[in-house]
Design a protein around this motif. Structure first.
Motif, PDB file in Angstrom:
ATOM      1  N   GLY A 132     -33.964 -35.195 -29.270  1.00  0.00           N
ATOM      2  CA  GLY A 132     -33.679 -35.475 -28.022  1.00  0.00           C
ATOM      3  C   GLY A 132     -32.567 -36.525 -27.644  1.00  0.00           C
ATOM      4  O   GLY A 132     -32.406 -36.757 -26.612  1.00  0.00           O
ATOM      5  N   ALA A 133     -32.177 -37.294 -28.820  1.00  0.00           N
ATOM      6  CA  ALA A 133     -31.038 -38.129 -28.596  1.00  0.00           C
ATOM      7  C   ALA A 133     -29.873 -37.398 -28.278  1.00  0.00           C
ATOM      8  O   ALA A 133     -29.659 -36.505 -28.375  1.00  0.00           O
ATOM      9  CB  ALA A 133     -30.918 -38.986 -29.857  1.00  0.00           C
ATOM     10  N   VAL A 134     -29.070 -38.370 -27.525  1.00  0.00           N
ATOM     11  CA  VAL A 134     -27.869 -37.705 -26.873  1.00  0.00           C
ATOM     12  C   VAL A 134     -26.505 -38.605 -27.182  1.00  0.00           C
ATOM     13  O   VAL A 134     -26.575 -39.872 -27.001  1.00  0.00           O
ATOM     14  CB  VAL A 134     -27.605 -37.578 -25.251  1.00  0.00           C
ATOM     15  N   ASP A 135     -25.458 -38.022 -27.940  1.00  0.00           N
ATOM     16  CA  ASP A 135     -24.460 -38.595 -28.315  1.00  0.00           C
ATOM     17  C   ASP A 135     -23.776 -39.237 -27.088  1.00  0.00           C
ATOM     18  O   ASP A 135     -23.621 -38.535 -25.951  1.00  0.00           O
ATOM     19  CB  ASP A 135     -23.459 -37.691 -29.046  1.00  0.00           C
ATOM     20  N   PRO A 136     -23.126 -40.204 -26.904  1.00  0.00           N
ATOM     21  CA  PRO A 136     -22.522 -40.594 -25.483  1.00  0.00           C
ATOM     22  C   PRO A 136     -21.426 -39.722 -25.092  1.00  0.00           C
ATOM     23  O   PRO A 136     -21.043 -39.983 -23.788  1.00  0.00           O
ATOM     24  CB  PRO A 136     -21.892 -42.259 -26.067  1.00  0.00           C
ATOM     25  N   ARG A 137     -20.673 -39.088 -26.007  1.00  0.00           N
ATOM     26  CA  ARG A 137     -19.656 -37.990 -25.508  1.00  0.00           C
ATOM     27  C   ARG A 137     -20.298 -36.820 -25.167  1.00  0.00           C
ATOM     28  O   ARG A 137     -19.290 -36.005 -24.766  1.00  0.00           O
ATOM     29  CB  ARG A 137     -18.677 -37.905 -26.642  1.00  0.00           C
ATOM     30  N   THR A 141     -34.489 -42.732 -28.591  1.00  0.00           N
ATOM     31  CA  THR A 141     -33.798 -41.886 -29.455  1.00  0.00           C
ATOM     32  C   THR A 141     -34.828 -40.995 -30.245  1.00  0.00           C
ATOM     33  O   THR A 141     -34.384 -39.741 -30.662  1.00  0.00           O
ATOM     34  CB  THR A 141     -33.295 -42.721 -30.389  1.00  0.00           C
ATOM     35  N   ASP A 142     -36.094 -41.235 -30.187  1.00  0.00           N
ATOM     36  CA  ASP A 142     -36.992 -40.238 -30.577  1.00  0.00           C
ATOM     37  C   ASP A 142     -38.366 -40.583 -30.000  1.00  0.00           C
ATOM     38  O   ASP A 142     -39.381 -41.173 -30.600  1.00  0.00           O
ATOM     39  CB  ASP A 142     -37.325 -40.438 -32.252  1.00  0.00           C
ATOM     40  N   ARG A 143     -38.679 -40.062 -28.873  1.00  0.00           N
ATOM     41  CA  ARG A 143     -39.764 -40.242 -28.005  1.00  0.00           C
ATOM     42  C   ARG A 143     -40.883 -39.368 -28.716  1.00  0.00           C
ATOM     43  O   ARG A 143     -42.012 -39.991 -28.722  1.00  0.00           O
ATOM     44  CB  ARG A 143     -39.543 -39.718 -26.418  1.00  0.00           C
ATOM     45  N   LEU A 144     -40.827 -38.337 -29.349  1.00  0.00           N
ATOM     46  CA  LEU A 144     -41.888 -37.607 -29.764  1.00  0.00           C
ATOM     47  C   LEU A 144     -42.398 -38.468 -31.031  1.00  0.00           C
ATOM     48  O   LEU A 144     -43.670 -38.608 -31.216  1.00  0.00           O
ATOM     49  CB  LEU A 144     -41.490 -36.290 -30.298  1.00  0.00           C
ATOM     50  N   GLY A 145     -41.668 -39.087 -32.015  1.00  0.00           N
ATOM     51  CA  GLY A 145     -41.962 -39.815 -33.039  1.00  0.00           C
ATOM     52  C   GLY A 145     -42.616 -41.040 -32.405  1.00  0.00           C
ATOM     53  O   GLY A 145     -43.740 -41.562 -33.110  1.00  0.00           O
ATOM     54  N   ALA A 146     -42.064 -41.709 -31.578  1.00  0.00           N
ATOM     55  CA  ALA A 146     -42.769 -43.014 -31.142  1.00  0.00           C
ATOM     56  C   ALA A 146     -43.875 -42.817 -30.556  1.00  0.00           C
ATOM     57  O   ALA A 146     -44.988 -43.719 -30.883  1.00  0.00           O
ATOM     58  CB  ALA A 146     -41.573 -43.613 -29.976  1.00  0.00           C
ATOM     59  N   ALA A 147     -44.312 -41.780 -29.710  1.00  0.00           N
ATOM     60  CA  ALA A 147     -45.577 -41.675 -29.390  1.00  0.00           C
ATOM     61  C   ALA A 147     -46.559 -41.570 -30.222  1.00  0.00           C
ATOM     62  O   ALA A 147     -47.728 -41.863 -30.287  1.00  0.00           O
ATOM     63  CB  ALA A 147     -45.633 -40.545 -28.410  1.00  0.00           C
ATOM     64  N   ARG A 148     -46.252 -40.707 -31.293  1.00  0.00           N
ATOM     65  CA  ARG A 148     -47.002 -40.429 -32.642  1.00  0.00           C
ATOM     66  C   ARG A 148     -47.226 -41.764 -33.208  1.00  0.00           C
ATOM     67  O   ARG A 148     -48.627 -42.251 -33.699  1.00  0.00           O
ATOM     68  CB  ARG A 148     -46.559 -39.515 -33.296  1.00  0.00           C
ATOM     69  N   SER A 149     -46.366 -42.492 -33.397  1.00  0.00           N
ATOM     70  CA  SER A 149     -46.545 -43.943 -34.250  1.00  0.00           C
ATOM     71  C   SER A 149     -47.407 -44.786 -33.579  1.00  0.00           C
ATOM     72  O   SER A 149     -48.086 -45.374 -34.209  1.00  0.00           O
ATOM     73  CB  SER A 149     -45.265 -44.429 -34.345  1.00  0.00           C
TER      74      SER A 149
END
Length: 538
Positions: A189-194, A400-408
């Motif tokens: 779900g991260a988004v490039d600035p462009r 940058t990685d909300r799914l991974g952060a919640a699991r961590s």
């Protein structure tokens, strides 16, 4: 003794309640092709689904600018361009280079070139500007799910040019993204600035995980699934459930009494911060708790329940007082407005080992250590800044990685996690889910305290931990939608949510009637051939 309430779940479209990793989608595509599905035929269906969506959303559009990249996503754009020309629309193909198409995209280029002799991808700056100023709709078919790096060089310059020209227009053209907006990480779900913000995104086969939460939600616009008649089968990965809301409680038993619906202890509200305690406590009442006891700083114990006399308020200054109150409760909420001084430490140390379902929020999150909640049946509710503190990183890394952060966080602390924000993430053991409801109206002080109170009440009634998380998060999100629909996103206060929460808890739409605000959740794509979604010819 509590009697666990029964949860009512609406019938849900299975295709809209599960999200998939890039690895799973790519494996599914390979299996389809190995099983005889024609790759170019599938691309035709994908392009047809997008064009049908475009015509339905912008029926007056007469001029398209299709941004095409060199891969299969660009091939989808070529199909859309051919269908548009066949329908009598003007079309410009735009890019940073003349692509060398391969595979199915080469077939799409051949079909377009045959239908429109002499068509080419326009790469000159003047021609690009001219086409973008004339376009009614811009179609983003540059990069798909295979992009796994930052957009740099010529593609970055091209995207910046597109953004500059479209933003400079008096009336911005519509923007439709093919599969996903170019620059969105399909897994995280991260988004490039462009990345160009789309009005609508049509994604293919299955919903990509990264489109369900975080910054991606803001750039996708309305999210639409076109499964092309080939929805993925369950994959060998931890499933990501998409929570569509509409969950509520069954009517109470006719012989119910307050003792059967739990007692919540809200330990909150240090000196000068009674509002947080009040919001959490009143939310627990509105969620149906039989009783709510507030343990707060003695300075404002006498005034905290003014206007809400149902709250039982105690000023506490010792562990003994807190444990006495905890002995009357079936769940505990600790943290809203707790502060970080000696009084806060006294509260936390007294309650951290109580053998009751526990909701840890706000300032109390700063008092946690590794494994400090293991085997406690606890739920924590951090926003991204608090999650960054728990993982010792910055907020950008969380988003940058909300799914991974919640699991961590869940693994580190030994608890369940609700990571708040756009697409709130629920992590509980092997269960991972994302709420697809909500509104930016919720981005105001106090709404997190309301969520903590809802959770505490539902846990205190005896709901399982995940069921309580799901119901609380969806109620909270839907209430935000109701208020935004009725009054607009600007200016909502957290206490405005209570009426809508009560309505939704009882399965009612409330005075406002319509509860789904534009752009929330997912829906099925229109079908170009008039067949129901997922049916029709190959």
């Amino acid at each position: 003794m509590t009697a666990t309430p029964r949860i009512i779940r609406p019938d849900a479209d299975p295709g809209l309640t599960r999200a998939w990793s890039v690895v799973a989608i790519q494996a599914h595509e390979r299996a389809l092709f190995a099983g005889g599905v024609d790759a170019y035929g599938l691309m035709e269906r994908a392009g047809g689904a997008v064009f049908a969506e475009l015509r339905g959303r912008w029926p007056a559009a007469r001029h398209l600018a299709v941004l095409v990249g060199p891969g299969q996503n660009g091939g989808d754009g070529l199909v859309i361009a051919r269908l548009a020309r066949e329908a009598g629309l003007m079309v410009d193909l735009l890019g940073w280079q003349q692509p060398g198409f391969h595979g199915s995209a080469a077939h799409a280029w051949s079909a377009l070139s045959t239908a429109v002799p002499g068509i080419e991808v326009r790469t000159e700056p003047t021609a690009i500007d001219e086409a973008l100023r004339a376009a009614d709709v811009v179609v983003d078919a540059l990069f798909g799910i295979g992009l796994d790096r930052a957009i740099e060089g010529a593609p970055a310059d091209f995207l910046e040019r597109v953004a500059a020209v479209t933003d400079s227009r008096d009336e911005r053209p519509g923007l439709l993204a093919v599969d996903l907006p170019s620059g969105v990480d399909a897994d995280r779900g991260a988004v490039d600035p462009r990345t160009l913000g789309a009005d609508c995104t049509v994604t293919f086969l299955g919903i990509k995980r990264g489109l369900s939460t975080g910054p991606a939600v803001a750039v996708c616009g309305e999210r639409v699934l076109a499964d092309l008649g080939h929805a993925p089968e369950p994959a060998d990965e931890i499933p990501l459930d998409l929570l569509a809301g509409g969950v509520h409680l069954a009517p109470r038993s006719a012989d119910g009494h307050k003792g059967r619906f739990g007692t919540v202890l809200v330990a909150a509200g240090n000196r000068g911060m009674p509002g947080a305690a009040r919001l959490a406590a009143e939310a627990a009442l509105r969620a149906g708790a039989g009783k709510v006891i507030v343990a707060t700083h003695p300075d404002h114990a006498a005034t905290l329940n003014i206007g809400r006399p149902e709250l039982i308020v105690h000023g506490v200054d010792s562990a003994h007082d807190l444990l006495r109150l905890a002995s009357m409760a079936t769940s505990i909420v600790v943290g809203p407005g707790l502060g970080r001084d000696g009084w806060a430490m006294t509260v936390w140390r007294a309650l951290r080992d109580c053998p009751l379902p526990l909701v840890v929020d706000a300032d109390a999150l700063r008092l946690l250590g590794p494994n400090s909640l293991r085997d406690r049946g606890a739920v924590i509710t951090p926003h991204p800044g608090e999650a960054a503190m728990l993982l010792e990183c910055d907020t950008a890394a969380i988003n940058t990685d909300r799914l991974g952060a919640a699991r961590s966080i869940a693994e580190r602390l030994g608890c369940a996690v609700v990571l708040k924000g756009a697409g709130s993430v629920l992590a509980d053991g092997d269960r991972l889910a994302v709420c697809q409801r909500g509104s930016a109206a919720l981005a105001t002080a106090g709404t997190g305290d309301v969520l903590a109170g809802l959770l505490g009440a539902l846990l205190g009634m005896g709901l399982s931990r995940f069921a309580a998380m799901e119901l609380a998060v969806c109620l909270h999100a839907e209430a935000g939608e109701v208020e935004a629909e009725a009054h607009g996103e600007w200016g909502m206060a957290a206490s405005d949510l209570f009426g809508a929460i009560r309505d939704r808890l009882n399965g009612r739409s409330g005075e406002q009637g319509r509860i789904v605000s534009p752009g929330s959740g997912w829906r099925r794509a229109r079908c170009a051939n008039g067949a129901p979604p997922g049916q029709g010819g190959q």
